[in-house]
Design a protein around this motif. Structure first.
Motif: not given
Length: 377
Positions: A242-248
């Motif tokens: 979820s963290d990575l997807m938010q950054w993207i």
């Protein structure tokens, strides 16, 4: 007469130290040395690889009772009677080194694999490192650091600099190959067109790898280059993060990113890239940069550990934690064009072949083993 090396390592998760140990043992096959490995914890994706290769493996779980397992290590050293005990990573240095010395074996080689001594690790790990610093004047005969930066940083926290030597990682070049068909096939699977430029990164999701830095730089580059795509490979680099997807999502260009998660076909993944990027905030001697170089990729990397020593003039080094600098360096390579990048990649490949093969690493360790055995008589 065969010499027996007993290796003690903290665990066998897929990582730099574990891969270095695996490659080193394979390189020493058909030599005067035999090898046994003791893993202090049971989990790890490398366990099967060790056993399938016919490497003798003993697995413990020191988390259950460190004191009782120290005694078991002591008994194993007494039973196996190795000529040398070589340990990898802090916890193994401490427990394996103490067990060897208590068993009467002075031929102990420690392995230092990190540069970051100011933070970024668990409190317990920091405590173990301080214990190792105090014991470094007595327990090990030699301390092998994977990078000059690791030697410098550990000498500053009390490690015995007189016992320290630097041996960089070696790469098994026979395994770092991929065909044009494999490159094309993976690019098609990822949805990349033939004229897309693929900027890639490879490594497990971890704060030290600073994937947020990579994603931020990628967002800047996406605004400038319509044909640029981003390939991220490694454990937890997937849509479930979820963290990575938010950054993207925050870049405004989520459709430009392809996340493959953990893969076993690392050379093929690297072959699918046009430019490799390391965005880490800390490293010692990053295997993945050497692997990308061996695959002929032009590399942009943060100035951490021995990255500058590894790449020399065959890549671009930028400050850590600076997405603007990372994006600027990649943009410069894109402007210089395909031919320039190809020539840079070929220089990088030539540097790995000349200086950082497994044969080079084996020669360095052979000299260390001979010195330890000579002085231990």
């Amino acid at each position: 007469m065969k010499r027996h090396i007993l290796h003690v390592i903290s665990g066998l998760a897929v990582g730099g130290a574990e891969m270095a140990l695996y490659r080193l043992i394979l390189e020493f096959r058909s030599s005067e040395y035999t090898h046994t490995v003791i893993a202090l914890t049971p989990e790890g994706g490398m366990c099967a690889r060790f056993t399938e290769a016919g490497i003798r493996l003993i697995v413990l779980d020191v988390r259950r009772s460190p004191v009782s397992h120290l005694l078991r290590l002591y008994r194993l050293v007494r039973t196996l009677r190795p000529d040398i005990v070589q340990t990898w990573l802090y916890h193994a240095d401490l427990l394996g080194g103490l067990a060897a010395r208590l068993a009467g074996n002075r031929n102990v080689i420690w392995g230092v694999r990190t540069t970051d001594v100011d933070g970024g690790c668990a409190r317990a790990t920091g405590f173990v490192r301080q214990l190792c610093a105090s014991l470094s004047h007595w327990v090990p005969h030699t301390i092998v650091c994977v990078a000059e930066a690791a030697r410098r940083s550990h000498s500053l926290v009390g490690y015995d600099v007189a016992r320290m030597v630097v041996v960089g990682n070696g790469f098994d070049l026979s395994m770092l190959t991929a065909s044009q068909f494999q490159r094309t096939q993976l690019r098609v699977q990822c949805g990349f067109d033939a004229n897309d430029i693929v900027l890639g990164t490879l490594g497990r999701f971890n704060l030290d790898k600073d994937h947020a830095n990579f994603v931020k730089a990628a967002g800047q580059l996406a605004r400038q280059h319509d044909r640029l795509r981003f390939l991220m490979v490694g454990k937890h680099l997937d849509s479930a993060n979820s963290d990575l997807m938010q950054w993207i999502d925050d870049t405004g260009y989520p459709d430009r990113f392809v996340l493959l998660g953990e893969r076993v076909d690392v050379p093929v993944c690297l072959a699918a890239m046009d430019i490799f990027c390391l965005s880490s905030r800390t490293e010692a001697f990053p295997n993945v940069v050497g692997e990308a170089m061996a695959m002929g990729l032009p590399c942009v990397a943060t100035n951490v550990g021995d990255v500058a020593v590894l790449m020399a003039d065959t890549g671009v080094v930028v400050p850590q934690g600076n997405a603007d600098a990372l994006a600027c360096a990649v943009a410069s390579l894109i402007r210089l064009g395909h031919d320039y990048c190809g020539q840079m990649g070929q220089r990088a490949r030539a540097r790995i072949h000349a200086t950082f093969t497994m044969a080079c690493a084996r020669k360095r360790f052979e000299v260390i083993y001979e010195d330890v055995l000579k002085e231990g008589k």
